[in-house]
Design an enzyme around this catalytic site. Structure first.
Site, PDB file in Angstrom:
ATOM      1  N   GLY A  76      -3.906  31.922 -72.693  1.00  0.00           N
ATOM      2  CA  GLY A  76      -5.019  32.480 -71.931  1.00  0.00           C
ATOM      3  C   GLY A  76      -5.349  31.580 -70.750  1.00  0.00           C
ATOM      4  O   GLY A  76      -4.607  30.648 -70.422  1.00  0.00           O
ATOM      5  N   ASP A  77      -6.479  31.862 -70.127  1.00  0.00           N
ATOM      6  CA  ASP A  77      -6.878  31.100 -68.945  1.00  0.00           C
ATOM      7  C   ASP A  77      -7.123  29.621 -69.268  1.00  0.00           C
ATOM      8  O   ASP A  77      -6.977  28.770 -68.401  1.00  0.00           O
ATOM      9  CB  ASP A  77      -8.129  31.737 -68.335  1.00  0.00           C
ATOM     10  CG  ASP A  77      -7.837  33.133 -67.796  1.00  0.00           C
ATOM     11  OD1 ASP A  77      -6.812  33.288 -67.115  1.00  0.00           O
ATOM     12  OD2 ASP A  77      -8.621  34.059 -68.079  1.00  0.00           O
TER      13      ASP A  77
HETATM   14  P1  ADP Z   1      -8.032  31.954 -75.221  1.00  0.00           P
HETATM   15  O1  ADP Z   1      -7.979  32.870 -74.024  1.00  0.00           O
HETATM   16  O2  ADP Z   1      -7.979  32.701 -76.495  1.00  0.00           O
HETATM   17  O3  ADP Z   1      -9.147  30.971 -75.121  1.00  0.00           O
HETATM   18  P2  ADP Z   1      -6.172  29.880 -74.375  1.00  0.00           P
HETATM   19  O4  ADP Z   1      -4.686  29.942 -74.289  1.00  0.00           O
HETATM   20  O5  ADP Z   1      -6.932  29.876 -73.126  1.00  0.00           O
HETATM   21  O6  ADP Z   1      -6.656  31.135 -75.237  1.00  0.00           O
HETATM   22  O7  ADP Z   1      -6.456  28.609 -75.262  1.00  0.00           O
HETATM   23  C1  ADP Z   1      -7.639  28.227 -75.797  1.00  0.00           C
HETATM   24  C2  ADP Z   1      -7.562  26.759 -76.165  1.00  0.00           C
HETATM   25  O8  ADP Z   1      -6.584  26.511 -77.161  1.00  0.00           O
HETATM   26  C3  ADP Z   1      -7.168  25.864 -75.026  1.00  0.00           C
HETATM   27  O9  ADP Z   1      -8.321  25.239 -74.507  1.00  0.00           O
HETATM   28  C4  ADP Z   1      -6.232  24.819 -75.659  1.00  0.00           C
HETATM   29  O10 ADP Z   1      -6.716  23.503 -75.480  1.00  0.00           O
HETATM   30  C5  ADP Z   1      -6.263  25.132 -77.119  1.00  0.00           C
HETATM   31  N1  ADP Z   1      -5.019  24.868 -77.830  1.00  0.00           N
HETATM   32  C6  ADP Z   1      -3.755  24.777 -77.344  1.00  0.00           C
HETATM   33  N2  ADP Z   1      -2.859  24.585 -78.332  1.00  0.00           N
HETATM   34  C7  ADP Z   1      -3.572  24.537 -79.480  1.00  0.00           C
HETATM   35  C8  ADP Z   1      -3.222  24.366 -80.864  1.00  0.00           C
HETATM   36  N3  ADP Z   1      -1.948  24.225 -81.266  1.00  0.00           N
HETATM   37  N4  ADP Z   1      -4.236  24.390 -81.758  1.00  0.00           N
HETATM   38  C9  ADP Z   1      -5.511  24.568 -81.382  1.00  0.00           C
HETATM   39  N5  ADP Z   1      -5.907  24.732 -80.109  1.00  0.00           N
HETATM   40  C10 ADP Z   1      -4.954  24.720 -79.157  1.00  0.00           C
END
Ligand code: ADP
Ligand code: MG
Length: 350
Positions: A76-77
């Protein structure tokens, strides 16, 4: 087969970054469905599944800009935001931030993917985004400096305060709804309308700044700020100010905040502006309902209670305890400044 190979594109190498925690947790499945596009386009793939928050930031900070042709972000963003912060931490930030990014929608907020697809005349789907990443070329995208007295970060999507910021923040607990979490959060919020007190000052765009200068790489340690006044000094006299209670403040770099939220219809990927939706004073439930119902098609801007402001640089002052969301990341209130760097990043598009 030899003939086919002769006409196939030169081999490229893409790094694919997948967030298994994005949205409702389907990013790996989404990517697997469209990986064949890469193979057919003669792209060699290296894949990293993020293991924790900030993993994407670390990858971007240390990315070999020569080895890869593109970084594909499947999330996501929030994942895009991390990549941008990682690039901007580097000594060679001016080269890194120009590195071509492919964006696949696999989070709960996929505003950037939607905005890119909209600009390219494509439906926002993993298939069309992968097509743009493989077949397209890098096009410029605005990035903005966001700073207060103690920190600086870089925005590609939005800055929200008050109503939408609180919905975005509080709705984290509705994450399992996927994209619907914003809807659920809004309904909860609408039950208790209130206002947020603050001061928003901005350089209003006029017809004669139709051609905002484009970002120029330099050896400076960070992007140069040419419009903002120093923090703690009064804003220039020609800036405009809205002061007092507000019901909505939603500053957008791109057109869409999510797949079904067309917040800033006039925004272009590299126009050099932020587009700010403001509702001054106390909005009635009817005003809010009109705005929320209009968002999907961008019709909220026709509501009498709504102003849409175009600006290259602005300052927002709020009480410290207020919630701000910078590209979906939570920040405290206080005094924040934003200045847009026109076309500083590059994303794959047509
Ligand atoms: P969404 O749109 O659902 O918020 P994103 O891709 O924007 O999805 O990610 C949300 C958050 O997930 C990001 O801020 C990132 O830091 C975190 N993230 C990335 N990898 C992991 C992981 N393996 N476990 C938990 N959180 C993670
Ligand atoms: Mg812009």
């Amino acid at each position: 087969l030899d003939e086919v190979m002769q006409h196939s594109p030169r081999q490229r190498t893409f790094l694919v970054l997948i967030n298994p925690a994005g949205g409702s947790g389907k990013a790996e499945k989404i990517y697997d469905k469209v990986e064949s596009f890469l193979v057919l386009a003669n792209v060699r793939v290296e894949k990293i599944v993020t293991e924790r928050p900030h993993h994407a930031l670390d990858v971007a900070e240390h990315l070999d800009l020569v080895k890869y042709d593109c970084l594909v972000i499947v999330g996501g963003d929030g994942l895009v935001y991390e990549v941008v912060q990682g690039f901007m931490k580097r000594l060679d930030w001016a080269a890194a931030i120009q590195f071509p990014l492919g964006i696949l929608p696999a989070g709960s907020g996929n505003g950037l993917a939607k905005s890119i697809c909209e600009a390219a005349g494509e439906i926002s789907s993993p298939e069309s985004c992968m097509y743009l990443s493989v077949k397209g070329r890098p096009v410029p995208l605005d990035v903005a400096t966001l700073r207060n007295a103690s920190t600086t970060c870089y925005l590609v999507l939005s800055l929200t305060w008050g109503f939408m910021a609180e919905i975005d923040y509080e709705s984290e607990k509705y994450r399992f709804f996927g994209g619907q979490r914003f809807v659920v959060g809004t309904l909860v919020k609408l039950l208790a309308p209130k206002t947020w007190n603050g001061t928003f000052s901005y350089l209003e765009s006029t017809a004669d700044d139709a051609d905002v200068p484009r970002f120029q790489a330099s050896d400076s340690p960070a992007p140069e700020l040419s419009v903002l006044p120093p923090l703690g000094t009064p804003v220039p006299p020609k800036w405009k100010t809205i002061e007092g209670p507000m019901s909505m403040f939603w500053a957008m770099n791109v057109s869409h905040a999510s797949t079904d939220a067309h917040i800033a219809p006039p925004a272009r990927l590299d126009d050099g502006f932020f587009h700010v939706v403001v509702m001054e004073g106390k909005a009635s439930r009817g005003d809010y309902a009109g705005v929320m119902l209009g968002l999907e098609k961008g019709q909220h801007v026709d509501q009498p209670a709504v102003q849409l402001i175009k600006t290259r640089a602005f300052q927002l002052q709020t009480p410290d305890e207020h919630v701000l969301m910078a590209d979906g990341e939570r920040c405290d209130g206080g005094t924040w400044q934003v200045e847009v760097h026109r076309g500083m990043a590059r994303v794959m598009s047509v």
